[in-house]
Write a protein that holds these residues in place. Structure first.
Motif, mmCIF file in Angstrom:
data_model
loop_
_atom_site.group_PDB
_atom_site.id
_atom_site.type_symbol
_atom_site.label_atom_id
_atom_site.label_comp_id
_atom_site.label_asym_id
_atom_site.label_seq_id
_atom_site.Cartn_x
_atom_site.Cartn_y
_atom_site.Cartn_z
ATOM 1 N N PHE A 1 15.088 0.276 5.953
ATOM 2 C CA PHE A 1 14.487 -0.958 6.444
ATOM 3 C C PHE A 1 15.590 -1.996 6.416
ATOM 4 C CE2 PHE A 1 12.046 -4.862 6.317
ATOM 5 C CZ PHE A 1 11.102 -4.618 7.313
ATOM 6 N N GLY B 1 14.163 -11.239 0.962
ATOM 7 C CA GLY B 1 13.000 -10.578 0.379
ATOM 8 C C GLY B 1 12.953 -10.777 -1.124
ATOM 9 N N THR B 2 11.741 -10.941 -1.623
ATOM 10 C CA THR B 2 11.576 -11.091 -3.066
ATOM 11 C C THR B 2 11.668 -9.725 -3.734
ATOM 12 O OG1 THR B 2 9.212 -10.771 -2.810
ATOM 13 C CG2 THR B 2 10.000 -13.057 -2.795
ATOM 14 N N GLU C 1 9.365 -8.408 -5.532
ATOM 15 C CA GLU C 1 8.069 -7.744 -5.312
ATOM 16 C C GLU C 1 8.065 -7.035 -3.954
ATOM 17 O OE1 GLU C 1 8.385 -10.926 -6.364
ATOM 18 O OE2 GLU C 1 7.878 -10.413 -8.437
ATOM 19 N N TYR C 2 8.589 -7.732 -2.955
ATOM 20 C CA TYR C 2 8.603 -7.148 -1.616
ATOM 21 C C TYR C 2 9.470 -5.893 -1.601
ATOM 22 C CZ TYR C 2 9.265 -6.848 3.463
ATOM 23 O OH TYR C 2 9.308 -6.416 4.770
ATOM 24 N N HIS D 1 7.752 -3.044 -3.247
ATOM 25 C CA HIS D 1 6.745 -2.501 -2.334
ATOM 26 C C HIS D 1 7.391 -1.621 -1.265
ATOM 27 C CE1 HIS D 1 3.553 -2.340 0.677
ATOM 28 N NE2 HIS D 1 4.421 -2.850 1.539
ATOM 29 N N LEU D 2 8.496 -2.138 -0.690
ATOM 30 C CA LEU D 2 9.153 -1.385 0.386
ATOM 31 C C LEU D 2 9.670 -0.032 -0.093
ATOM 32 C CD1 LEU D 2 11.317 -3.897 2.471
ATOM 33 C CD2 LEU D 2 9.180 -2.782 3.149
ATOM 34 N N VAL E 1 7.017 2.396 0.500
ATOM 35 C CA VAL E 1 6.807 2.644 1.937
ATOM 36 C C VAL E 1 7.933 3.505 2.504
ATOM 37 C CG1 VAL E 1 6.559 1.569 4.206
ATOM 38 C CG2 VAL E 1 5.570 0.458 2.182
ATOM 39 N N MET E 2 9.168 3.188 2.133
ATOM 40 C CA MET E 2 10.315 3.906 2.706
ATOM 41 C C MET E 2 10.350 5.359 2.216
ATOM 42 S SD MET E 2 11.692 1.892 4.846
ATOM 43 C CE MET E 2 10.258 0.853 5.123
ATOM 44 N N LYS F 1 7.776 7.144 1.330
ATOM 45 C CA LYS F 1 6.690 7.827 2.047
ATOM 46 C C LYS F 1 7.137 8.187 3.463
ATOM 47 C CE LYS F 1 2.406 6.329 3.794
ATOM 48 N NZ LYS F 1 1.564 5.153 3.835
ATOM 49 N N ARG F 2 7.765 7.248 4.129
ATOM 50 C CA ARG F 2 8.192 7.504 5.517
ATOM 51 C C ARG F 2 9.302 8.563 5.567
ATOM 52 N NH1 ARG F 2 7.431 1.591 8.478
ATOM 53 N NH2 ARG F 2 5.184 1.620 8.107
#
Ligand SMILES: Cc1cc2nc3c(=O)[nH]c(=O)nc-3n(C[C@H](O)[C@H](O)[C@H](O)COP(=O)(O)OP(=O)(O)OC[C@H]3O[C@@H](n4cnc5c(N)ncnc54)[C@H](O)[C@@H]3O)c2cc1C
Lengths: 260, 791
Positions: A172, A240-241, A243-244, A247-248, A251-252, A254-255
């Motif tokens: 990302f 980006g914080t 926390e963000y 979170h990513l 997501v990354m 998983k992807r």
């Protein structure tokens, strides 16, 4: 830029000797030269690694593929594709064509930028970093932001990548630099899964043990359900914080599992 | 069908051949014999008191020719603000002096306080590192609200406040507006930030100063959008020399977007150094210096309120804005948040009551000034965002609420409540056209497809009008402008019939050399190849106020048209003599002067030749030669308008927004070259998308610039923008200039940001995130994700 002298050795031994004299290695220059232009570095003498044949190329050896330390990203993108497509794809997403044609794997691994892509591949593959004096397991090599196990004057001559059954790198991008805001490299080997994350942590590239355990049991996105990383040690900046980023990471990964 | 190379033809840009083959000639390509180099030493702190600058060691370094500091320029004048604004209480704005080099204090990171001139650039830079500056750190004034309430930490101590002015527009409307709000059935309120932007022209600023001791003449090659304005500012205000002693040449210039309108201290410094050393002195900014010292854009914090009926009829509008001017007043900085902002707050709507309040604030940041659109993007963004929010609150469709409030064609000319008279427009037509070209009816189907791919799709609209073609001098004079804003052209017909046109407009990427040639060729009925456009040199051009505010075509193009008409008028006199007819019987058409009703005719070339070889010529009544100059001052602003639709796809897992499509239906009046107009719209919308999604000049609380390179300042790249759908067929030609042209340079950057943000909010609402009423630009993935996940 301050004045400097450029040495272009034809073989590794000459390069090692020159660097032992206090000169600095210059590989693709994509990190070093911008730093010098801003007068943030004054290396005096640069030793170019680009003319040393033994540091170039992608070849298949026992236990994986070996990429010469001075091999540009574009060459890896092209020549590693048949052996290790996920690695080639990663190389093909670094920077722009100019960066890929100059920048090298050795420079990237030596620099260990916390947002760089190759460190994720090396750690995620369980690669061996080869230097002019020894071999270092990736797990021992990356020591935090811009920190590695390299000694003063030690040269990365190659990186040996074991080839997994399945792998993928999902990045990302940070919108300005297009380095990884968060990048996840996931690799499934016969004896388990490795997950390495770049861009996110104040400590540089790292492995996510819980995700590795879950995916080793079941290599599917749903195995990651409920797994989160704490934000405590994550980078927080303009883009980006913490926390963000935490979170990513989820997501990354998983992807990457879906893409592998 | 337009004539090949004539008005309305998509003639390919002739200048591109030299740009694309590396044959452009930019300031840095010009090298004069004996040239020395300048390096400017810039403040590393946002705010500091200069106690002492010791240059002794540095001056002894190899190659150093001289070192100048603020002390060396105290006798010079300040770089002035071009507009005098008065506060609501009648007080004139505060105008602290802006010196060539910082003196007494440094006021922003990047504020230059010394310059080293040396044989080479590297030597100048090496020496600058040895300058020992004793500067006491002072607390930085960065946040605007805090700056306004702070009476001890002042950017300029001598003015006793950090407020430049407190402007009300129109003050007489205020009571009526407040009264309407007091009884309004519905009020929508929105607090928003118009993010600060760095212009990032591809070519950094550069200047080469030269002095001729024999004549006492100065010459400055520089990156300027308006060489005459630079000459005026430098000669008359800063250096105090007669204007005829200074030539300013702006050769090829690689983009400006406003940032190269202004005079900067480096320009006067290289001229002064050239004189002192009797050698040419060159300075070329590094990209880092551009980030630190080019005038930035936008940076408004606004509260906007819209009063409506329950069914969405606009009753009144009220805004309160804090506008950052940075550390010094740049030349247009006081006009941008006022007369380029408050006056367009009516938009394309019939809102009867409007009041705008703007407080401008000094801070320890780089100066802020006009950047593509200048004030109008800020107004349009506030307005189109609050309308969007209002429509949601009232449950009215976004297109419907706009349609209901748009001015109708029968209302023109329309006097707005904020001081402008719109001459013409058809806002329904552009909205209808948009509905068609953006296929708004097909949105639901596209949304369903996006949903299948796990993406949230949203649709955002923006209907806008702007005021450009800057500007009617008498009107802006009343509003505080200290200059006139007409333009000029000389059309020089050579003896062999080809033409040089000297224009006061300046092309820094726009394609003037092509379009202006089309206009002149079309009017004279000759091939465009016979016409050359000359610009960017005060010694060649009669006069000109340059290019910005979408003025080149409508103002400079009109001057050119007038000059061509004078050529035709003179040509008729010559033809009458040669054809032995009465002047009234001569017709001019397709390059031929003929006697009406006969086959007697002379070509344009024959007339030109006769003017320069006047053997058979009415010398008793007519001068030889064929050259005419015209000045043109517009009677009004021009009012381009349009309707934009943006569709976005939003990744709900990451918050990442992709522009799925962007459609523009614009009314630019008559279009001279559709291809170039498309390019202007593409570029403008691209910058608008950049503002909406990516760009954000950020200072920390100590006034350090966090976005000082492209590693942190996110510029839009090709993959960030879609294939645009652009239409400009809904034309209502401007009623008061000879070309019927309105201007298209800024439109895209004005109309697009709200369409993008509206689309993001729409996507979130359609997906059930109805608590998200606003996200400030840039709508970055991190911000979208945070908004989606806020409690
Ligand atoms: C615009 C841009 C975009 C980029 N985008 C990305 C991206 O998306 N992802 C990413 O991962 N990277 C990105 N990079 C960085 C790029 O991959 C560089 O190539 C890399 O970081 C450094 O490699 P280099 O060969 O250029 O090293 P150099 O700049 O030559 O050297 C870097 C450092 O490593 C040392 N060094 C070099 N080679 C060796 C060696 N063999 N042994 C020991 N020390 C050595 C040098 O002395 C120096 O300190 C980007 C760079 C740029 C300019």
């Amino acid at each position: 830029m301050y004045d400097f002298t450029l040495v272009k050795p034809k073989n590794l031994a000459d390069a090692v000797a020159a660097i032992a004299d206090g000169a600095q290695a210059l590989s693709g220059g994509q990190t070093l030269l911008p730093t010098m232009k801003q007068r943030l570095a004054d290396p005096g003498t640069l030793v170019s690694l680009s003319g040393i044949p033994e540091l170039h190329g992608v070849c298949k050896g026992d236990g994986g593929i070996i990429i010469g330390g001075a091999t540009p990203h574009a060459v890896v993108a092209r020549e590693a594709a048949k052996y290790y497509p996920a690695l080639a794809a990663l190389a093909n997403q670094i920077g722009d064509p100019a960066v890929r044609n100059r920048g090298t794997i050795g420079g990237s691994i030596a620099n260990n930028d916390p947002s760089a892509c190759y460190p994720a591949a090396a750690l995620g593959s369980g690669a061996i970093i080869q230097t002019n004096t020894r071999e270092i397991a990736a797990d021992d090599y990356f020591r935090g932001m811009f920190e590695t196990a390299l000694h003063e004057g030690e040269i990365v001559t190659g990186v040996k990548f074991p080839v997994p059954q399945k792998a993928a790198y999902i990045k990302f991008v940070q919108p300005a630099s297009r380095f990884a805001l968060v990048g996840a490299f996931v690799a499934q080997f016969a004896d388990g899964v490795r997950v390495a994350i770049t861009g996110a942590s104040n400590n540089g590239v790292f492995r996510w043990a819980e995700a590795e355990a879950a995916l080793s049991a079941n290599f599917a996105p749903k195995a990651l359900m409920g797994l989160t990383l704490p934000a405590d040690d994550m980078i927080s900046d303009l883009h980006g914080t913490a926390e963000y980023r935490a979170h990513l990471c989820g997501v990354m990964v998983k992807r990457a599992v879906m893409a592998a | 069908m337009p004539k090949d190379g004539g008005i309305g033809a998509s003639t390919k840009r002739r200048e591109d051949i030299r740009f694309l083959t590396g044959k452009g000639r930019y300031t840095d390509d010009i090298n004069l014999r004996g040239q020395a180099y300048a390096y400017f030493l810039r403040s590393e702190v946002a705010h500091g008191r200069i106690n002492h600058i010791d240059t002794k060691t540095a001056a002894a370094m190899p190659g150093v020719l001289t070192i100048l500091t603020g002390d060396d320029f105290v006798a010079m004048g300040g770089n002035p603000a071009g507009w005098l604004i008065h506060s609501r209480n009648g007080d004139p704005m505060k105008e602290p002096k802006r010196p060539v080099l910082a003196h007494g204090k440094v006021r922003h990171v990047g504020d230059a306080y010394a310059v080293v001139i040396a044989e080479t650039y590297q030597q100048a830079r090496d020496a600058a590192a040895c300058i020992d500056a004793d500067i006491t750190d002072l607390p930085a004034v960065v946040d605007m609200a805090r700056a306004l309430s702070d009476s001890t930490n002042l950017v300029h101590d001598e003015i006793g406040t950090n407020q430049c002015f407190d402007w009300g527009w129109i003050e007489d409307n205020r009571a009526a507006v407040d009264a309407a709000f007091a009884t309004a059935p519905h009020i929508t309120t929105l607090q928003l930030i118009n993010n600060r932007l760095t212009p990032n022209a591809m070519e950094p600023r550069a200047s080469l100063g030269d002095f001729d001791p024999g004549t006492g003449d100065y010459k400055l090659y520089t990156t300027s959008q308006n060489p005459h304005l630079h000459r005026l500012l430098i000669a008359a205000f800063v250096m105090g020399m007669p204007e005829n002693k200074l030539t300013v040449i702006a050769p090829d210039v690689g983009g400006g977007f406003g940032s190269k309108i202004y005079h900067y201290g480096e320009e006067a410094a290289v001229l002064q150094a050239a004189k002192l050393l009797n050698r040419p002195v060159k300075w070329v900014a590094e990209r880092s210096e551009s980030f630190l010292s080019d005038a930035h854009g936008r940076d408004h914090v606004t509260k906007i309120e819209l009063a409506t009926t329950k069914d969405g009829e606009f009753l009144a509008l009220r805004t309160e804005t804090m506008a950052n001017v940075g550390a010094y007043l740049s030349n247009f900085s006081t006009a941008t948040p006022t007369f380029l902002h408050g006056t367009v707050m009516a938009g394309p709507y019939k809102t009867p009551l409007i009041y705008v309040n703007v407080k401008t604030v000094f801070t320890n940041t780089a100066p802020v000034d006009a950047y593509r659109g200048a004030g109008r993007p800020e107004a349009t963004y506030s307005l189109e965002r609050v309308i969007d929010k209002c429509a949601r609150e009232l449950g009215i469709d976004q297109a419907e609420i706009r349609r209901k409030n748009l001015l109708t064609p029968d209302q023109f000319p329309y006097q707005t409540p904020v001081g402008l008279v719109y001459d013409t427009g058809n806002y329904q037509a552009t909205l209808d056209k948009l509905t068609d070209i953006a296929d708004l009816a097909g949105f639901e189907a596209r949304r369903a497809t996006s949903a299948k791919n796990g993406k949230l799709r949203g649709l955002g609209l923006s209907t806008w009008v702007e005021a450009c073609g800057i500007a009617p001098s008498n009107l802006v004079g009343v509003l505080g402008a200290r200059v006139g804003l007409f333009d000029a052209a000389t059309v020089r017909v050579n003896a062999t019939g080809n033409i040089s046109v000297m224009t006061g407009a300046h092309s820094h990427g726009q394609g003037h050399e092509t379009v202006f040639a089309q206009i002149v060729a079309d009017r004279l009925g000759i091939p465009a190849e016979s016409v050359d456009i000359v610009h960017g040199d005060t010694s060649k051009i009669p006069f000109g106020m340059g290019s910005y505010g979408s003025r080149s075509l409508s103002v400079a193009g009109s001057a050119m048209t007038k000059a061509v008409d004078k050529i035709i008028a003179k040509g008729k006199k010559i033809a009458a003599h040669m054809l032995e007819a009465s002047e009234n019987d001569i017709e001019f058409k397709d390059g031929s002067f003929s006697v009406a009703g006969t086959d007697k005719a002379k070509t344009f070339g024959e007339i030109a030749f006769s003017a320069y070889v006047p053997h058979n010529y009415p010398l008793e009544t007519l001068e030889p030669g064929l050259e005419e100059t015209a000045f043109y001052d517009p009677a009004n602003f021009t009012y381009p308008a349009g309707a934009y639709a943006c569709e976005v796809e939003l990744d709900p897992d990451t918050g990442h927004v992709t522009i799925a499509s962007f459609a523009c239906a614009d009314d630019f009046g008559n279009v001279m070259n559709p291809m170039i107009v498309n390019g202007q719209v593409h570029g403008g919308v691209g910058q608008g998308i950049g503002q909406a999604l990516l760009e954000n000049t950020t200072y920390d609380e100590n006034g350090q610039l966090l976005t000082g390179s492209f590693m942190d300042y996110a510029m839009p790249r090709a993959s960030d923008v879609p294939y645009y759908t652009v239409d400009h067929s809904c034309n209502t030609p401007c009623t008061h200039n000879p070309l019927g042209a309105k201007g298209c340079g800024e439109a895209g950057a004005i109309g697009s940001p709200p369409a993008v943000v509206n689309a993001v909010i729409d996507a979130l609402h359609r997906a059930g995130h109805s608590h998200v009423t606003h996200i400030d630009m840039p709508v970055s993935p991190a911000r979208v994700w945070a908004a989606m996940n806020q409690a």
